[in-house]
Design a protein around this motif. Structure first.
Motif: not given
Length: 166
Positions: A108-115
């Motif tokens: 979830g944190r990785a998706v946040l960093q991506k968006v």
């Protein structure tokens, strides 16, 4: 005695229409970016962002619903979708098993960093950059004031839950 329906002045009406138009256009652009880059709905992004900022990366489901102004049942569906993707976990609260704790995962944190970069770019480009710095300060003050007013008597999904008496 005649009663006149409530009216808005031309300036008040213009402010209302401008606000609704800006809100709709900005949300559409932000939602498009979130879908394209992270395969997230706007509500799912809000959930992940709030969890990412929360101490320990977790919150009670009811607190999340209050914060994102979304129905508790709708939020359950969104959290389930995020859980199926491995972006959050859900578990009974250790303090009150009737409550559900939602926690952001590393994925979830990785998706946040991506968006986040594109999200910030869209907000800056569409909302912040057209304004002078002092206008941004006024906008922040005015929108905070309106938000506080609305939260003083919110719909159930937007209301803060009162702690239960012990």
């Amino acid at each position: 005695m005649s009663t006149h329906p409530p009216q808005l002045s031309p300036t008040e009406l213009a402010a209302y229409f401008a606000f609704t138009e800006v809100s709709s256009l900005l949300r559409h652009a932000v939602e498009q970016q979130l879908r394209e880059v992270g395969k997230l709905s706007y509500v799912q992004f809000q959930l992940l962002a709030r969890l990412g900022d929360a101490p320990g990366g977790s919150q009670r489901m009811t607190d999340l619903a209050d914060g994102v102004v979304y129905s508790r049942s709708g939020l359950t569906y969104q959290a389930q979708s995020l859980e199926e993707r491995g972006l959050v976990t859900r578990a009974p609260s250790p303090e009150d098993e009737r409550s559900t704790i939602v926690a952001i995962t590393a994925e979830g944190r990785a998706v946040l960093q991506k968006v986040f970069p594109g999200h910030i770019e869209a907000v800056r480009d569409l909302l912040i950059d057209p304004l002078a710095e002092e206008d941004v300060e006024v906008l922040a003050r005015v929108m905070t004031q309106v938000s506080e007013h609305l939260r003083a008597n919110p719909p159930r999904s937007a209301g803060r839950r009162k702690p239960k008496a012990e």
